[in-house]
Enzyme design. Sequence first.
Site: not given
Length: 318
Positions: A10, A72, A99, A125, A183, A211, A249-250
């Site tokens: 990734g 791979c 990774g 990660d 938070g 809340k 996120q990547r």
Amino acid sequence: MKIALATTGGDAPGMNAAIRSVVRLATEMGHQVYGIRRGYCGLIERDWWAMGPRDVSGIVNQGGTILRTLRCPYVETEEGLSKACEALSNFDALIVIGGDGSIRGGWALHERCGIKVVAVPASIDNDIAGTDTTIGFDTAVNTAVEAIDKIRDTATSHERVFVVEVMGRARGFLAVSVALAAGAEMVLIPEHPFTLSEIESSLDEGEKKGKSSSIIVMAEGAGYAPSLVERLARDRNYSVRLSVLGYMQRGGNPTATSRLLGALFGEEALRAAQDDREQAWLVASVDGKLVHRPLVDALKPKDGPDMRMFDLVSRLAV
Ligand code: F6P
């Protein structure tokens, strides 16, 4: 030295900063870097080119990887390993940025072909043993936090519970950092099993304390988020929504922290490539210091996320 350089697995923001660092510093030291396209599969296909300082111009701020990347698994097969070894006979060392798949592949190649391998940890990660942090992690944390800040606006307005799923594969490192920085009211991670009733009573308690909305950050490896959302809506009649942050996120421009890590890890990778005490190294950040250590240290599972941070998420969500 003739150095093969690849990114595999990734992608992670900051990989380009590391490529730039390796290419420019290697050139300064009199080595020649060959950029391998598309990771280990590209190596097997002998898809490489000689890189110079101008090939890495204008990339320090770019996400992704100019070398392209591919998972791979073929490289770990008997046939794949032998083809990769033949291709690697053209080089003196392999620097691989990626990774845990990249590290496993690098180790297999080192064992099989005896080539010098240096692994540069890069993954959103942050799940690589032997290093406190990986290239790309800080950027992904910031990307997810920014997204949750936006989600919080609508959660507050509609008085809803939001389950926000973040990446991290089988580990909760990303989720814990994101939850604490954003938070969030709760964080669900694979390393700390939870029950539905625990989640519900925590939401109920929050309601009693006044809340009217809550954010639950859930690691993708912690369970199936859609069924959690369905159960919460059914059992307690909460207005619940799911937001899966996914591949955003990547991507994106690497933060300064991810770029700095790219530059510094690149330099340390060349130090390791010139260190003959071992033939397989992991570049690492340990207690704020940059080091290279035997690659075998990266093969075991990393210890769990920081439990102090994990506990702080709920303690601060009073
Ligand atoms: O390892 C990085 C990562 O983004 C994980 O967080 C995620 O589980 C996985 O890659 C997704 O992989 P792929 O790009 O193969 O879908």
